[in-house]
Write a protein that holds these residues in place. Structure first.
Motif, PDB file in Angstrom:
ATOM      1  N   ILE A 311      54.022  23.372  48.466  1.00  0.00           N
ATOM      2  CA  ILE A 311      53.937  23.905  49.771  1.00  0.00           C
ATOM      3  C   ILE A 311      55.316  23.421  50.578  1.00  0.00           C
ATOM      4  CG2 ILE A 311      52.282  22.059  50.833  1.00  0.00           C
ATOM      5  CD1 ILE A 311      52.804  25.748  51.739  1.00  0.00           C
ATOM      6  N   TRP A 312      55.592  21.909  50.520  1.00  0.00           N
ATOM      7  CA  TRP A 312      56.544  21.529  51.327  1.00  0.00           C
ATOM      8  C   TRP A 312      57.861  22.345  51.610  1.00  0.00           C
ATOM      9  CZ3 TRP A 312      53.429  19.008  54.593  1.00  0.00           C
ATOM     10  CH2 TRP A 312      52.378  18.109  53.945  1.00  0.00           C
ATOM     11  N   PRO A 313      58.456  22.343  50.434  1.00  0.00           N
ATOM     12  CA  PRO A 313      59.878  23.216  50.735  1.00  0.00           C
ATOM     13  C   PRO A 313      59.535  24.347  51.411  1.00  0.00           C
ATOM     14  CG  PRO A 313      59.498  22.276  48.505  1.00  0.00           C
ATOM     15  CD  PRO A 313      58.025  22.203  49.082  1.00  0.00           C
ATOM     16  N   TRP A 314      58.590  25.305  51.067  1.00  0.00           N
ATOM     17  CA  TRP A 314      58.464  26.506  51.753  1.00  0.00           C
ATOM     18  C   TRP A 314      58.017  26.611  53.233  1.00  0.00           C
ATOM     19  CZ3 TRP A 314      59.635  30.662  48.976  1.00  0.00           C
ATOM     20  CH2 TRP A 314      59.599  30.913  47.742  1.00  0.00           C
ATOM     21  N   LEU A 315      57.972  25.332  53.753  1.00  0.00           N
ATOM     22  CA  LEU A 315      58.021  25.068  55.043  1.00  0.00           C
ATOM     23  C   LEU A 315      59.286  25.704  55.781  1.00  0.00           C
ATOM     24  CD1 LEU A 315      56.020  21.965  55.731  1.00  0.00           C
ATOM     25  CD2 LEU A 315      55.137  24.105  55.976  1.00  0.00           C
ATOM     26  N   TYR A 316      60.392  25.518  55.087  1.00  0.00           N
ATOM     27  CA  TYR A 316      61.482  25.792  55.629  1.00  0.00           C
ATOM     28  C   TYR A 316      61.660  27.307  55.932  1.00  0.00           C
ATOM     29  CZ  TYR A 316      66.789  26.392  55.508  1.00  0.00           C
ATOM     30  OH  TYR A 316      67.979  26.807  55.987  1.00  0.00           O
ATOM     31  N   PRO A 317      61.485  28.319  55.066  1.00  0.00           N
ATOM     32  CA  PRO A 317      61.492  29.984  55.359  1.00  0.00           C
ATOM     33  C   PRO A 317      60.099  30.202  56.113  1.00  0.00           C
ATOM     34  CG  PRO A 317      61.026  29.525  53.112  1.00  0.00           C
ATOM     35  CD  PRO A 317      61.346  28.279  53.350  1.00  0.00           C
ATOM     36  N   LEU A 318      59.335  29.530  55.958  1.00  0.00           N
ATOM     37  CA  LEU A 318      57.914  29.938  56.914  1.00  0.00           C
ATOM     38  C   LEU A 318      58.360  29.531  58.496  1.00  0.00           C
ATOM     39  CD1 LEU A 318      54.962  28.593  54.690  1.00  0.00           C
ATOM     40  CD2 LEU A 318      55.482  30.924  55.547  1.00  0.00           C
TER      41      LEU A 318
END
Length: 359
Positions: A311-318
């Motif tokens: 989940i952590w990398p996806w916080l960037y586009p989210l």
């Protein structure tokens, strides 16, 4: 002592950038924003790309000659983040407290700011451009140090996706500083004030949160994606870059010269005799096509690290989704108030908000 140094290093780097911003040669350009209570345009002293190269070179030489390990910023990343967070708070308070209130609530003033375009020495230092500059340079140093940590850990087994992600983030930053002048015509520069959102955001959030795809994966077991997959992820990134950079350049050239073609696209406009809106090219696809570009760039970057279920990398586009979708609503309200009936006509010509044919 190393922990204390880690805390103060971002602050020292920001001071170094401030000094370089003042003393290094740069281009003087006239922007789009105006001086308070005036129609005179603000002037800016731009030398961001030269500063990025200078700071990265100094960092690389200090590592090469053994003064610092290549992954030092990664090793002390939490202390560096704490220093940036603290300095960002102090900076925001220093810009807000001495100035007259704008909103009824202090919290609103603190978050959004009170000063629109603070400058020093006739524009040699512009607060907004300096903030974006320090965020970009610190982010690049973090990208390089975090990637170095991955290579130190895994050597020949290191993930090509990590290097690709680092390369895309580096391209993103070089591109931004190459087109510094273009960003003088974007929403942040002419519509927002300088407070916690912009000050703390650029000092602490930008250089550390934008590195989260690397922060959260460089110490993990390498995930090896095939070259065709990495090429696909890079294509997602560069598709977004074409939309974002193309839209910003088209708007920039249009504001500079409304008759000038861009990429063979002759400007098509609607007008009420006083105000004019661009309705073709990138700006005919959706009202905020550049926002879609930003989201695609972040998505391509995250895919490269090779941990799609983390989940952590996806916080960037989210984060971009959470930031830009509400901003689009606010921007539409501001434009409706500014352009009146002309904005209603524009909505008929360009009905989609961000995603062409969908939303």
């Amino acid at each position: 002592m190393e922990n204390i140094a880690g805390f103060f290093v971002p602050i020292l780097i920001y001071l170094f950038i401030f000094i370089l911003n003042v003393i290094m040669p740069g281009r003087w350009v006239t922007g789009y924003a105006t001086k308070p209570n005036s129609t005179e345009k603000l002037r800016y002293h731009l030398n961001g790309l030269l500063i990025l190269i200078t700071v990265v070179t100094c960092w690389a030489l200090s590592c090469y000659y053994g003064f610092l390990p290549w992954n030092w910023l990664y090793q002390y990343r939490w202390y560096g983040l704490a220093g940036a967070v603290s300095f960002g708070l102090v900076f925001s308070l220093a810009l807000v407290l001495p100035n007259p209130a704008v909103k009824a609530s202090f919290l609103a003033d603190f978050y959004l700011g009170r000063l629109e375009n603070p400058q020093l020495w006739g524009g040699r230092i512009d607060a907004k451009m300096w903030l974006y500059l320090v965020g970009a340079v610190m982010l690049e140093l973090n990208v390089l140090s975090f990637t170095a940590h991955h290579y130190i850990l895994y050597g020949a087994e290191a993930s090509q996706g990590i290097f690709t992600c680092a390369g895309l983030l580096t391209f993103f930053l070089i591109d931004y500083l190459t087109f510094e002048e273009v960003h003088l015509y974007t929403y942040d520069l002419f519509a927002e004030r300088v407070g916690f959102k912009l000050g703390w955001g650029c000092i602490a959030f930008y250089p550390y949160f934008y590195a989260i795809p690397l922060w959260s994966t460089v110490a993990l077991e390498p995930a090896h994606a095939s070259n065709p997959l990495l090429a696909l992820y890079a294509t997602v990134f560069f598709s977004g870059w074409c939309l974002s950079r193309g839209a910003n350049l088209q708007k920039y050239f249009f504001k500079k010269d409304p008759t000038r073609s861009f990429l063979g696209i002759t400007p098509e406009t609607i007008t009420d005799g006083h105000r004019t809106l661009l309705v073709n090219g990138f700006w005919g696809l959706s009202r905020h096509i550049n926002y879609l570009g930003e989201i695609l760039m972040a998505t391509g970057t995250v895919l490269c690290v090779g941990h799609p279920l983390l989940i952590w990398p996806w916080l960037y586009p989210l984060y971009y989704v959470a930031l830009l979708f509400p901003r689009q609503v606010d921007d539409d309200k501001r434009c409706a108030a500014k352009y009146g009936p002309l904005w209603g006509e524009y909505l008929k010509r360009v009905p989609k908000r961000i995603i062409p044919f969908i939303y």
